[in-house]
Design a protein around this motif. Sequence first.
Motif, PDB file in Angstrom:
ATOM      1  N   GLY A 296       0.803  -1.222   0.000  1.00  0.00           N
ATOM      2  CA  GLY A 296       0.000   0.000   0.000  1.00  0.00           C
ATOM      3  C   GLY A 296       0.834   1.269   0.000  1.00  0.00           C
ATOM      4  O   GLY A 296       1.984   1.275   0.431  1.00  0.00           O
ATOM      5  N   PRO A 297       0.218   2.379  -0.501  1.00  0.00           N
ATOM      6  CA  PRO A 297       0.948   3.640  -0.641  1.00  0.00           C
ATOM      7  C   PRO A 297       1.399   4.248   0.681  1.00  0.00           C
ATOM      8  O   PRO A 297       2.471   4.858   0.756  1.00  0.00           O
ATOM      9  CB  PRO A 297      -0.060   4.566  -1.345  1.00  0.00           C
ATOM     10  CG  PRO A 297      -1.334   3.828  -1.445  1.00  0.00           C
ATOM     11  CD  PRO A 297      -1.130   2.413  -1.078  1.00  0.00           C
ATOM     12  N   GLU A 298       0.615   4.075   1.748  1.00  0.00           N
ATOM     13  CA  GLU A 298       0.989   4.691   3.032  1.00  0.00           C
ATOM     14  C   GLU A 298       2.269   4.048   3.576  1.00  0.00           C
ATOM     15  O   GLU A 298       3.203   4.736   4.012  1.00  0.00           O
ATOM     16  CB  GLU A 298      -0.165   4.512   4.020  1.00  0.00           C
ATOM     17  CG  GLU A 298      -0.167   5.565   5.102  1.00  0.00           C
ATOM     18  CD  GLU A 298      -1.102   5.181   6.257  1.00  0.00           C
ATOM     19  OE1 GLU A 298      -0.921   5.738   7.343  1.00  0.00           O
ATOM     20  OE2 GLU A 298      -1.982   4.310   6.063  1.00  0.00           O
ATOM     21  N   LYS A 299       2.329   2.732   3.517  1.00  0.00           N
ATOM     22  CA  LYS A 299       3.531   2.036   3.989  1.00  0.00           C
ATOM     23  C   LYS A 299       4.731   2.402   3.107  1.00  0.00           C
ATOM     24  O   LYS A 299       5.844   2.606   3.603  1.00  0.00           O
ATOM     25  CB  LYS A 299       3.323   0.525   3.982  1.00  0.00           C
ATOM     26  CG  LYS A 299       2.405   0.008   5.102  1.00  0.00           C
ATOM     27  CD  LYS A 299       2.346  -1.516   5.098  1.00  0.00           C
ATOM     28  CE  LYS A 299       1.472  -2.059   6.214  1.00  0.00           C
ATOM     29  NZ  LYS A 299       1.391  -3.536   6.196  1.00  0.00           N
ATOM     30  N   CYS A 300       4.493   2.498   1.791  1.00  0.00           N
ATOM     31  CA  CYS A 300       5.609   2.827   0.885  1.00  0.00           C
ATOM     32  C   CYS A 300       6.142   4.232   1.174  1.00  0.00           C
ATOM     33  O   CYS A 300       7.356   4.453   1.173  1.00  0.00           O
ATOM     34  CB  CYS A 300       5.168   2.719  -0.574  1.00  0.00           C
ATOM     35  SG  CYS A 300       4.982   1.005  -1.098  1.00  0.00           S
ATOM     36  N   ALA A 301       5.233   5.184   1.453  1.00  0.00           N
ATOM     37  CA  ALA A 301       5.675   6.554   1.757  1.00  0.00           C
ATOM     38  C   ALA A 301       6.536   6.552   3.017  1.00  0.00           C
ATOM     39  O   ALA A 301       7.546   7.268   3.109  1.00  0.00           O
ATOM     40  CB  ALA A 301       4.464   7.461   1.928  1.00  0.00           C
ATOM     41  N   PHE A 302       6.168   5.751   3.992  1.00  0.00           N
ATOM     42  CA  PHE A 302       6.934   5.660   5.243  1.00  0.00           C
ATOM     43  C   PHE A 302       8.320   5.041   4.996  1.00  0.00           C
ATOM     44  O   PHE A 302       9.342   5.514   5.501  1.00  0.00           O
ATOM     45  CB  PHE A 302       6.128   4.813   6.243  1.00  0.00           C
ATOM     46  CG  PHE A 302       6.884   4.417   7.467  1.00  0.00           C
ATOM     47  CD1 PHE A 302       7.124   5.338   8.483  1.00  0.00           C
ATOM     48  CD2 PHE A 302       7.351   3.114   7.620  1.00  0.00           C
ATOM     49  CE1 PHE A 302       7.835   4.966   9.624  1.00  0.00           C
ATOM     50  CE2 PHE A 302       8.061   2.740   8.753  1.00  0.00           C
ATOM     51  CZ  PHE A 302       8.303   3.665   9.756  1.00  0.00           C
ATOM     52  N   VAL A 303       8.346   3.983   4.195  1.00  0.00           N
ATOM     53  CA  VAL A 303       9.610   3.279   3.914  1.00  0.00           C
ATOM     54  C   VAL A 303      10.601   4.209   3.204  1.00  0.00           C
ATOM     55  O   VAL A 303      11.781   4.277   3.548  1.00  0.00           O
ATOM     56  CB  VAL A 303       9.331   2.012   3.059  1.00  0.00           C
ATOM     57  CG1 VAL A 303      10.611   1.414   2.492  1.00  0.00           C
ATOM     58  CG2 VAL A 303       8.576   0.979   3.902  1.00  0.00           C
ATOM     59  N   ARG A 304      10.078   4.971   2.267  1.00  0.00           N
ATOM     60  CA  ARG A 304      10.925   5.878   1.485  1.00  0.00           C
ATOM     61  C   ARG A 304      11.243   7.133   2.304  1.00  0.00           C
ATOM     62  O   ARG A 304      12.391   7.522   2.449  1.00  0.00           O
ATOM     63  CB  ARG A 304      10.155   6.215   0.188  1.00  0.00           C
ATOM     64  CG  ARG A 304      10.805   7.160  -0.749  1.00  0.00           C
ATOM     65  CD  ARG A 304      11.647   6.432  -1.782  1.00  0.00           C
ATOM     66  NE  ARG A 304      12.265   7.429  -2.643  1.00  0.00           N
ATOM     67  CZ  ARG A 304      13.354   8.113  -2.312  1.00  0.00           C
ATOM     68  NH1 ARG A 304      13.950   7.886  -1.168  1.00  0.00           N
ATOM     69  NH2 ARG A 304      13.855   9.006  -3.137  1.00  0.00           N
ATOM     70  N   GLY A 305      10.193   7.763   2.847  1.00  0.00           N
ATOM     71  CA  GLY A 305      10.355   9.064   3.485  1.00  0.00           C
ATOM     72  C   GLY A 305      10.983   8.989   4.875  1.00  0.00           C
ATOM     73  O   GLY A 305      11.980   9.652   5.151  1.00  0.00           O
ATOM     74  N   THR A 306      10.430   8.162   5.757  1.00  0.00           N
ATOM     75  CA  THR A 306      10.905   8.136   7.143  1.00  0.00           C
ATOM     76  C   THR A 306      12.094   7.200   7.330  1.00  0.00           C
ATOM     77  O   THR A 306      13.057   7.538   8.020  1.00  0.00           O
ATOM     78  CB  THR A 306       9.754   7.706   8.086  1.00  0.00           C
ATOM     79  OG1 THR A 306       8.645   8.563   7.853  1.00  0.00           O
ATOM     80  CG2 THR A 306      10.169   7.777   9.548  1.00  0.00           C
ATOM     81  N   LEU A 307      12.032   6.045   6.702  1.00  0.00           N
ATOM     82  CA  LEU A 307      13.137   5.090   6.891  1.00  0.00           C
ATOM     83  C   LEU A 307      14.304   5.379   5.946  1.00  0.00           C
ATOM     84  O   LEU A 307      15.397   4.854   6.145  1.00  0.00           O
ATOM     85  CB  LEU A 307      12.654   3.650   6.678  1.00  0.00           C
ATOM     86  CG  LEU A 307      11.519   3.161   7.599  1.00  0.00           C
ATOM     87  CD1 LEU A 307      11.184   1.695   7.287  1.00  0.00           C
ATOM     88  CD2 LEU A 307      11.889   3.304   9.076  1.00  0.00           C
ATOM     89  N   GLY A 308      14.058   6.156   4.881  1.00  0.00           N
ATOM     90  CA  GLY A 308      15.150   6.579   4.002  1.00  0.00           C
ATOM     91  C   GLY A 308      15.615   5.535   3.001  1.00  0.00           C
ATOM     92  O   GLY A 308      16.733   5.629   2.478  1.00  0.00           O
ATOM     93  N   PHE A 309      14.766   4.525   2.709  1.00  0.00           N
ATOM     94  CA  PHE A 309      15.133   3.585   1.642  1.00  0.00           C
ATOM     95  C   PHE A 309      15.275   4.370   0.334  1.00  0.00           C
ATOM     96  O   PHE A 309      14.652   5.420   0.163  1.00  0.00           O
ATOM     97  CB  PHE A 309      14.033   2.530   1.443  1.00  0.00           C
ATOM     98  CG  PHE A 309      14.015   1.403   2.452  1.00  0.00           C
ATOM     99  CD1 PHE A 309      14.140   1.637   3.808  1.00  0.00           C
ATOM    100  CD2 PHE A 309      13.827   0.088   2.036  1.00  0.00           C
ATOM    101  CE1 PHE A 309      14.085   0.600   4.731  1.00  0.00           C
ATOM    102  CE2 PHE A 309      13.769  -0.957   2.938  1.00  0.00           C
ATOM    103  CZ  PHE A 309      13.897  -0.710   4.288  1.00  0.00           C
TER     104      PHE A 309
END
Length: 341
Positions: free
Chosen positions: A181-194
């Motif tokens: 899902g998009p919310e998890k992907c935004a977190f992975v990219r934005g907050t976790l810095g993948f």
Amino acid sequence: MSKASNTRILLARRPQGLPVPEDFRIEEAPIPAPREGELLLRILYLSLDPYMRGRMNAGKSYARPVEIGEVMEGGTVAEVVQSRHKEFAPGDIVLSYSGWQSHALSAGAGLRKLDPQEAPVTTALGVLGMPGFTAYAGLLSIGRPRPGETVVVAAASGAVGSAVGQIARIKGARAVGIAGGPEKCAFVRGTLGFDAAIDRRAPDFAARLAEACPEGVDVYFENVGGAVWDAVFPLLNDFARIPVCGLIAQYNAAPPFPGPDRLPPVMAQVLTRSLTIRGFIQREFADQRPAFYREMGQWVREGRLRYREDIVDGLERAPEALIGLLQGRNFGKLIVRVAPG
Ligand SMILES: NC(=O)c1ccc[n+]([C@@H]2O[C@H](COP(=O)([O-])OP(=O)(O)OC[C@H]3O[C@@H](n4cnc5c(N)ncnc54)[C@H](OP(=O)(O)O)[C@@H]3O)[C@@H](O)[C@H]2O)c1
């Protein structure tokens, strides 16, 4: 606030496929009294983990199953409320393996004292506990990412996957996460810095994953299996390493599995691309725990390694929360708050 009884959640019957609430039973039992050498624990937090689905099946896996009528197993953070053990005092907070219940007796073996000043105690169930250690040991010992290489991991917002990608980046590799899902992907990219995050539910998932890995995949940290494996497999480079950590996409399945037997073509690629595929259970790497506590503790304190916890209130909600985990409804390390801390 003392409770008059021990609330326990038992395995009521073996699930067929995805578990349903009726597979569990909740009961009240007397709170046990510690004998000499024992202590009574009040459970504060219960960890919910994918392996619990396997324990609900009959038959031996790498651990014995939970029997019908037994308390469900699980890692916990607990407070010592009574002690007849010389190494523990009331008020101590410990990591224990007390299962799905509000109280438990312990003889002290396997307990680890936690210092709430050092880190929030829930981290002992997640980033600084078993899942974090799984990521650390599996990635560094089997995956061995090198600077500039591409590391792919699914369930990337979860307890293990989130740490895998961030450790890969600390080691100089590119991290590509797959999440639902998009919310998890935004977190992975934005907050976790993948470096990239791809939604496994997108219709063009395989094509987007290929785009995110223009130089192929050097390490695939396998958390899920199924359709994600199918999309990653063609992208593997020569000499790719594949730590097989989990196969959550198939934990609710029973043989015979659908589809043609793909083992012959897969084995052909294992040979011609010199792939290393190695399964592991985290405890095999127990000798690395001191290094893990030291290094991961430091990365977390420095803010180089972030984590997210998904905390559910009330032991009685554990069954629905575990069922949700097996469908990707958790967002971060799934923990049940059993009692106020
Ligand atoms: N080998 C070991 O010693 C060891 C130790 C700990 C954990 N593990 C394994 O590591 C994996 C991750 O565990 P975790 O504790 O970090 O859990 P988690 O990622 O916090 O939660 C599970 C996640 O798996 C994904 N998922 C669920 N059903 C799926 C499906 N059908 N297809 C694809 N993805 C699905 C969902 O993420 P999305 O919605 O983002 O896809 C879900 O949020 C599991 O396979 C677990 O068994 C192995």
